[in-house]
Design a protein around this motif. Structure first.
Motif, PDB file in Angstrom:
ATOM      1  N   ASP A 403      28.312 -20.337 -26.643  1.00 28.05           N
ATOM      2  CA  ASP A 403      27.170 -20.783 -25.853  1.00 28.05           C
ATOM      3  C   ASP A 403      27.338 -22.181 -25.263  1.00 28.05           C
ATOM      4  O   ASP A 403      26.454 -22.675 -24.555  1.00 28.05           O
ATOM      5  N   ARG A 404      28.513 -22.819 -25.528  1.00 30.24           N
ATOM      6  CA  ARG A 404      28.737 -24.159 -24.996  1.00 30.24           C
ATOM      7  C   ARG A 404      29.915 -24.198 -24.020  1.00 30.24           C
ATOM      8  O   ARG A 404      30.260 -25.247 -23.493  1.00 30.24           O
ATOM      9  N   VAL A 405      30.509 -23.044 -23.783  1.00 28.89           N
ATOM     10  CA  VAL A 405      31.705 -22.992 -22.943  1.00 28.89           C
ATOM     11  C   VAL A 405      31.399 -23.418 -21.517  1.00 28.89           C
ATOM     12  O   VAL A 405      32.084 -24.276 -20.935  1.00 28.89           O
ATOM     13  N   GLU A 406      30.370 -22.822 -20.900  1.00 30.55           N
ATOM     14  CA  GLU A 406      30.116 -23.108 -19.482  1.00 30.55           C
ATOM     15  C   GLU A 406      29.700 -24.555 -19.270  1.00 30.55           C
ATOM     16  O   GLU A 406      30.040 -25.165 -18.252  1.00 30.55           O
ATOM     17  N   SER A 407      28.980 -25.118 -20.210  1.00 30.65           N
ATOM     18  CA  SER A 407      28.631 -26.537 -20.108  1.00 30.65           C
ATOM     19  C   SER A 407      29.881 -27.402 -20.149  1.00 30.65           C
ATOM     20  O   SER A 407      30.003 -28.378 -19.395  1.00 30.65           O
ATOM     21  N   LEU A 408      30.824 -27.043 -21.001  1.00 33.48           N
ATOM     22  CA  LEU A 408      32.083 -27.789 -21.073  1.00 33.48           C
ATOM     23  C   LEU A 408      32.866 -27.634 -19.774  1.00 33.48           C
ATOM     24  O   LEU A 408      33.417 -28.614 -19.249  1.00 33.48           O
ATOM     25  N   VAL A 409      32.921 -26.418 -19.248  1.00 36.47           N
ATOM     26  CA  VAL A 409      33.631 -26.186 -17.992  1.00 36.47           C
ATOM     27  C   VAL A 409      33.036 -27.045 -16.877  1.00 36.47           C
ATOM     28  O   VAL A 409      33.761 -27.671 -16.092  1.00 36.47           O
ATOM     29  N   ASP A 410      31.711 -27.105 -16.821  1.00 37.86           N
ATOM     30  CA  ASP A 410      31.054 -27.931 -15.803  1.00 37.86           C
ATOM     31  C   ASP A 410      31.411 -29.404 -15.974  1.00 37.86           C
ATOM     32  O   ASP A 410      31.649 -30.118 -14.991  1.00 37.86           O
TER      33      ASP A 410
END
Length: 565
Positions: A403-410
Motif C-alpha cells: 500500500d506504499r509502493v505508488e507513493s514511493l514511486v511518485d
C-alpha cells in the motif's frame, strides 16, 4: 699470376644472449620486481599508506605526499588523483602524470554486494555535500564515487564512513576489489540461492588482509544466485553463479578468467559445483593462484584472464584442487538460460515475503549528494531501511509494503529517478569520462544524458531492451564490448578535417549464455555531434528489419555493413 688471397668470411653478428626472466611468477621463484609497480609494492605494502595519510599528508597538505603514494599506494584506500580541468583529450597520452594530476581526489566508497542502509546512504550524501562539491556517481560495479576530495578531509570522511559500517579499503589497487552481488539477494521470489553469507565471510576474512594485498593487478569478484544472471559474471576474474545441482541442491557454478579492457575475454567454466559454505575457501584458492602464478613482468598481461588462457580450464582446476584446496571439487551443471532480457531489476517487483522492491534509474548513474540523502529519507519514510546498487548504475529500495509502493514511486519520480523509464534511460551507461578521469579522451556523462533525451524525443515508441555503453577511452570501464551499442571514445576527424571528440562503434555485444563481443564495422567512427543521428538511424533500421522476437545483437550480427553505418 699469383692467386689472389681468399677474402675472409664475414664475421657473423654476435647473438645477444639474455637471461630469460620468466613472467614474474612468484610460484616459479621469480621474485625480482620487473617494473615500477612491482618495485613500489615490494618497497611498501599499499595498506600501510593509511598511516601516512592520517599522520602526515592530511596535516601537511597535498605537496607533502610522496609520488609513489600519490599515484600508487593511495589506491589501496580508494583514492585516485583526478584530472586537472581544461586538459583536452589529445594530451591524455602525451603529458606526464604530474601534469595531468589535479590537487583533488576521486574517492571510491566500497559497497560489497551493493548493500546499503538508509543511514549509510544518508552519510554518503552528507559527505558528498560537505566535502565533494555535491558529486556522486553510481558505478557499474555497485560502488559510489565522489570527486573533489581534499587530502586534509580524508581522515574525517573515513571516520564517518566507518562509523556506519562502510569503507574505502581496497576499493582500488592491485587487490581484491568490491565483491559484486545480486541486488535482490535474500528477497527475490525466484532466487536459486542467497550468496550474501559468502560475501560477508570473504569481506571479513580477506579484505584489508596482507594475505592478498599484493596481487599482480586488480581482481574482480561476482557472486549471485539470481536466475537473471545479474552480476555480469562472464567478465569477472572469478564468479560464482547460482545453479541447482541434481543431487546436492542449490550451489554455485565456478567461472574464472573473464575481463574486458583492451584484451577482452569471456570467463570460462571450470565445471565445478561449489556449495555456499565452501565459496570463501574456493575464492581464496583462486586468488592465491593469481597471487602466486599471475604474470607480474608486464603490466599489460598481469590479469588472471591471461593465465587462464594459457593454462586452460582443466589445468587451472587441477592446480586449484591439488595445490590450494587439497581436495577435488564436485562436478556440476551450467547455469540455466536467463529468465529475463533485463538484468537490472528496474520497476516494481514482489518479494518472497509479500513486500515489494522498487528499482529506479538515474541518468547514466549520475546523482548528487542531496539526492542520495533524499532517497535515504524517502526509503525510511516508506518503511524501508535497505537499499541496493546494481551493476547497471541503478538503485533499488527493498521491503516496501504494497500500500506504499505508488507513493514511493511518485516520490522517486519527483526526484527525477524513474521507476518506469524508457529503454534508453534504462539502457544507457557511461564511465566517468574526461571530466575527472586522467585516462579519458572524451566527455561521457553529459554526452550520455543528452543522448538519452534525444532518443526519447526521436524514438518515443521504441520498446526493446537496448544497451548503449559510452566509454571515454579504450579501457572499457563501461563495458563497451558487451553492449548492444558500445561507444569507445577517441579523437576523430569531422567532415572539415578537424580533430574532434568521437567514438569507435561496437555493435551486437552480449552477455548471458551466448556472450560475445561487439562487431566493429570497418572504418566506422562517429563524431560526438553526430552520435544521436547515428544511433537513431541504426535503431530505426533494426526496428524495420528485425525478425519476430529478434534481439538487437542477433540482428547486428547478420546485418550488412551498410545497414550498420
Amino acid at each position: 699470376m699469383a692467386a689472389m688471397p681468399e677474402k675472409p668470411a664475414p664475421a657473423r653478428p654476435r647473438r645477444k644472449v639474455s637471461r630469460h626472466r620468466g613472467e614474474g611468477q612468484w610460484a616459479k621463484g621469480h621474485f625480482t620486481p620487473l617494473n615500477g609497480n612491482e618495485q613500489s609494492k615490494k618497497d611498501d605494502d599499499g595498506l600501510n599508506v593509511r598511516t601516512r595519510i592520517e599522520t602526515i599528508y592530511a596535516h601537511a597538505g597535498f605537496d607533502s605526499i610522496d609520488p609513489a603514494d600519490l599515484r600508487g599506494r593511495m589506491r589501496w584506500w580508494g583514492l585516485y588523483t583526478q584530472r586537472k580541468p581544461g586538459i583536452d583529450g589529445g594530451k591524455t597520452a602525451i603529458l606526464e602524470p604530474e601534469e595531468l594530476d589535479d590537487r583533488y581526489f576521486m574517492m571510491r566508497v566500497r559497497i560489497d554486494g551493493g548493500r546499503l542502509t538508509a543511514e549509510q546512504l544518508r552519510v554518503i550524501g552528507g559527505i558528498s555535500e560537505e566535502f565533494a562539491r555535491g558529486t556522486a556517481d553510481l558505478t557499474d560495479r555497485q560502488n559510489i564515487q565522489l570527486h573533489w576530495i581534499e587530502i586534509e578531509n580524508v581522515p574525517e570522511i573515513w571516520r564517518r564512513l566507518e562509523g556506519v559500517g562502510l569503507s574505502t579499503t581496497e576499493a582500488c589497487g592491485d587487490v581484491p576489489r568490491v565483491i559484486l552481488g545480486s541486488p535482490v539477494a535474500g528477497v527475490a521470489r525466484d532466487e536459486i540461492i542467497d550468496g550474501t553469507p559468502a560475501i560477508d565471510e570473504i569481506t571479513e576474512r580477506y579484505i584489508g588482509s596482507k594475505e592478498f594485498s599484493n596481487l599482480p593487478r586488480k581482481f574482480k569478484t561476482a557472486i549471485s544466485g539470481s536466475p537473471v544472471l545479474d552480476v555480469v559474471h562472464e567478465i569477472n576474474d572469478i564468479a560464482f553463479v547460482g545453479v541447482e545441482h541434481p543431487e546436492h541442491g542449490p550451489g554455485f557454478d565456478l567461472w574464472v578468467g573473464g575481463g574486458l579492457s583492451t584484451n577482452p575475454r569471456i570467463g570460462v567454466r571450470l565445471g565445478a559445483w561449489v556449495p555456499l559454505a565452501e565459496v570463501p575457501e574456493v575464492w581464496a584458492g583462486v586468488v592465491g593462484i593469481f597471487r602466486d602464478y599471475g604474470y607480474r613482468r608486464l603490466r599489460t598481461r598481469a590479469r588472471l584472464k591471461f593465465l587462464v588462457a594459457d593454462w586452460g580450464s582443466e589445468e587451472f582446476r587441477r592446480v586449484l584442487e591439488e595445490e590450494y584446496l587439497g581436495r577435488a571439487l564436485l562436478d556440476g551443471p551450467a547455469p540455466a538460460e536467463p529468465v529475463s532480457r533485463w538484468r537490472d531489476h528496474i520497476g516494481v517487483h514482489p518479494q518472497k515475503d509479500g513486500r515489494f522492491y522498487v528499482g529506479f534509474a538515474p541518468r547514466v548513474g549520475r546523482v548528487d549528494g542531496a539526492t542520495l540523502s533524499k532517497v535515504a529519507d524517502l526509503a525510511a519514510a516508506h518503511g524501508s531501511d535497505r537499499l541496493r546498487t546494481t551493476v547497471e548504475q541503478k538503485m533499488l529500495i527493498l521491503d516496501v509494503a504494497e500500500d506504499r509502493v505508488e507513493s514511493l514511486v511518485d516520490g522517486l519520480d519527483a526526484l527525477g529517478l524513474q521507476v518506469r523509464p524508457s529503454p534508453f534511460r534504462r539502457g544507457v551507461m557511461a564511465c566517468t569520462g574526461i571530466e575527472f578521469c586522467k585516462l579519458a579522451i572524451v566527455e561521457t556523462k553529459q554526452r550520455g544524458m543528452d543522448l538519452v533525451e534525444e532518443l526519447e524525443r526521436r524514438l518515443p515508441d521504441f520498446d526493446e531492451p537496448i544497451s548503449i555503453n559510452v566509454n571515454g577511452c579504450p579501457n572499457a570501464c563501461a563495458r563497451i564490448q558487451v553492449a548492444d551499442i558500445g561507444l569507445k571514445g577517441q579523437l576523430v576527424l569531422d567532415d572539415d578535417g578537424n580533430q574532434v571528440e568521437g567514438f569507435q562503434v561496437h555493435l551486437g555485444g552480449a552477455l548471458g549464455l551466448q556472450p560475445g563481443f561487439g562487431r566493429k564495422v570497418r572504418g566506422l567512427k562517429v563524431t560526438a555531434s553526430e552520435l544521436p543521428d547515428y544511433v537513431e538511424r541504426v535503431l530505426t533500421r533494426y526496428t524495420k528489419e528485425r525478425e519476430n522476437g529478434e534481439r538487437f545483437a542477433a540482428w547486428a550480427a547478420r546485418a550488412g555493413e551498410e545497414a550498420l553505418s
